[in-house]
Write a protein that holds these residues in place. Structure first.
Motif, PDB file in Angstrom:
ATOM      1  N   LEU A 114      37.739  38.213 -31.670  1.00  0.00           N
ATOM      2  CA  LEU A 114      37.591  38.793 -33.008  1.00  0.00           C
ATOM      3  C   LEU A 114      37.694  40.318 -33.056  1.00  0.00           C
ATOM      4  CD1 LEU A 114      34.797  36.682 -34.742  1.00  0.00           C
ATOM      5  CD2 LEU A 114      37.247  36.643 -35.164  1.00  0.00           C
ATOM      6  N   VAL A 117      40.068  41.573 -35.732  1.00  0.00           N
ATOM      7  CA  VAL A 117      39.597  41.195 -37.065  1.00  0.00           C
ATOM      8  C   VAL A 117      38.402  42.059 -37.464  1.00  0.00           C
ATOM      9  CG1 VAL A 117      38.567  39.345 -38.435  1.00  0.00           C
ATOM     10  CG2 VAL A 117      40.422  38.828 -36.853  1.00  0.00           C
ATOM     11  N   ILE A 120      39.383  45.498 -38.549  1.00  0.00           N
ATOM     12  CA  ILE A 120      39.933  45.481 -39.906  1.00  0.00           C
ATOM     13  C   ILE A 120      38.816  45.399 -40.941  1.00  0.00           C
ATOM     14  CG2 ILE A 120      41.300  44.126 -41.550  1.00  0.00           C
ATOM     15  CD1 ILE A 120      43.036  43.256 -39.127  1.00  0.00           C
ATOM     16  N   TRP A 125      36.538  46.994 -45.404  1.00  0.00           N
ATOM     17  CA  TRP A 125      35.418  46.617 -46.261  1.00  0.00           C
ATOM     18  C   TRP A 125      34.217  47.540 -46.056  1.00  0.00           C
ATOM     19  CZ3 TRP A 125      39.105  43.066 -45.206  1.00  0.00           C
ATOM     20  CH2 TRP A 125      39.495  42.214 -46.244  1.00  0.00           C
ATOM     21  N   PHE A 136      35.133  26.583 -35.703  1.00  0.00           N
ATOM     22  CA  PHE A 136      36.320  25.863 -36.150  1.00  0.00           C
ATOM     23  C   PHE A 136      35.983  24.389 -36.226  1.00  0.00           C
ATOM     24  CE2 PHE A 136      38.164  29.637 -34.115  1.00  0.00           C
ATOM     25  CZ  PHE A 136      38.931  30.098 -35.170  1.00  0.00           C
TER      26      PHE A 136
ATOM     27  N   ILE B 109      35.584  37.554 -48.393  1.00  0.00           N
ATOM     28  CA  ILE B 109      36.895  38.032 -47.966  1.00  0.00           C
ATOM     29  C   ILE B 109      37.872  36.888 -48.188  1.00  0.00           C
ATOM     30  CG2 ILE B 109      38.297  38.739 -46.004  1.00  0.00           C
ATOM     31  CD1 ILE B 109      35.942  40.083 -44.784  1.00  0.00           C
ATOM     32  N   GLU B 111      41.233  37.193 -47.790  1.00  0.00           N
ATOM     33  CA  GLU B 111      42.320  37.266 -46.806  1.00  0.00           C
ATOM     34  C   GLU B 111      42.076  36.296 -45.646  1.00  0.00           C
ATOM     35  OE1 GLU B 111      42.683  41.467 -48.339  1.00  0.00           O
ATOM     36  OE2 GLU B 111      41.716  39.574 -48.819  1.00  0.00           O
ATOM     37  N   LEU B 113      43.104  36.506 -42.204  1.00  0.00           N
ATOM     38  CA  LEU B 113      42.652  37.266 -41.026  1.00  0.00           C
ATOM     39  C   LEU B 113      42.629  36.469 -39.712  1.00  0.00           C
ATOM     40  CD1 LEU B 113      39.555  39.297 -42.365  1.00  0.00           C
ATOM     41  CD2 LEU B 113      41.926  40.075 -42.227  1.00  0.00           C
ATOM     42  N   LEU B 114      42.576  35.161 -39.801  1.00  0.00           N
ATOM     43  CA  LEU B 114      42.379  34.366 -38.581  1.00  0.00           C
ATOM     44  C   LEU B 114      43.654  33.713 -38.053  1.00  0.00           C
ATOM     45  CD1 LEU B 114      38.954  32.552 -39.067  1.00  0.00           C
ATOM     46  CD2 LEU B 114      39.491  34.472 -37.584  1.00  0.00           C
TER      47      LEU B 114
END
Lengths: 151, 151
Positions: A114, A117, A120, A125, A136, B109, B111, B113-114
């Motif tokens: 991550l 991510v 970002i 943000w 997942f 969020i 978006e 992103l993953l």
DNA sequence: GTTGGTGCAAACAGTTTGCAAGGAA
DNA sequence: TTCCTTGCAAACTGTTTGCACCAAC
């Protein structure tokens, strides 16, 4: 194993707590089942095998304490029970999980994955990240094979 | 708003369910509070304002139904209550959350992103991803500013 | 009349808490 | 003594379920 307990004992002491026999028994169960994702009830039953006098409330209190000290992580896969997962020693971030929606198995991913991510999110943000939870849901390799055979 | 309800009505019909007045009232509350992350109790109290006869069990049953049809997503931030979040229309993936550990606010969020991370997981872990849950815990911009002032 | 949906209350499951008793410093 | 910690049971919270009743087709 023993050295790991020793280090946890130190962590407790530093925070002003003792490693009582009950707490030690609980920690041992967690160490012996590092791969699993035990619920409080699971831990309780396992601890009870070796220390039958222990009470469920003590297990809850111990797990809460360990969570507070970031020795374990409390997770929730949405099935109504909290599960407790020993943190890797020295881990700064919580690891990720792969939950199989067919067989219910839970695998762990220790890799970070991550970093980008998070960079970002922090930039766009303006959010200062302290921790994360990534799970997942899908179909594990074993179930994929099984499904293929059944077709 | 009305067209959105109409589409949800169709989704229910297709699955063999009706959009009863109670269900409609519940959906309206969800639509009016899309930004929030309401618990079942929250939804119940809000629905009750306009339809005082509704029962809590009905709200639970409706939320369960909507979750099943993937109209809403059930989430759990670890505080012991399930929260319900309307899915963006046409969204294939669940959006992510930023939970502030100081003020408790929750931002979304949309978006993805993953994409890259998922590609890696599917390839390296041979895991067929169907859905994901990603939540960052940290400090929101507002609280960062507040903390800075207080120093 | 059959079917699905509702409201209510009771049941349930997981977790927390109050309290008297035990044990180490 | 003093302060933690424990075991037990009771309390609590969020959620689910059983059931009689209602409404729509």
């Amino acid at each position: 194993m023993e050295d790991r307990i020793e280090r946890i004992k130190k962590l407790l002491h530093t925070a002003g707590y003792k490693l009582t026999p009950q707490r030690e028994a609980t920690v041992r169960v967690l160490l012996e089942h590092e791969e699993d994702h035990l619920s409080a009830e699971d831990v309780y039953l396992l601890v009870k095998e070796k220390s039958p006098e222990i009470g469920l409330a003590t297990v809850y209190r111990t797990l809460e304490l360990l969570t507070e000290l970031k020795i374990v992580d409390k997770i929730n896969f949405g099935d109504g029970v909290s599960r407790y997962d020993l943190r890797q020693e020295g881990a700064t971030h919580f690891h990720h999980h792969l939950v199989c929606i067919e067989c219910g198995s839970v695998a762990e991913i220790q890799e970070d994955l991550l970093e980008e991510v998070e960079a970002i999110v922090e930039r766009d943000w303006k959010f200062k990240i302290k921790d994360h939870r990534l799970t997942f849901h899908g179909i594990c390799y074993r179930c994929q094979q099984k499904d293929k055979q059944e077709e």
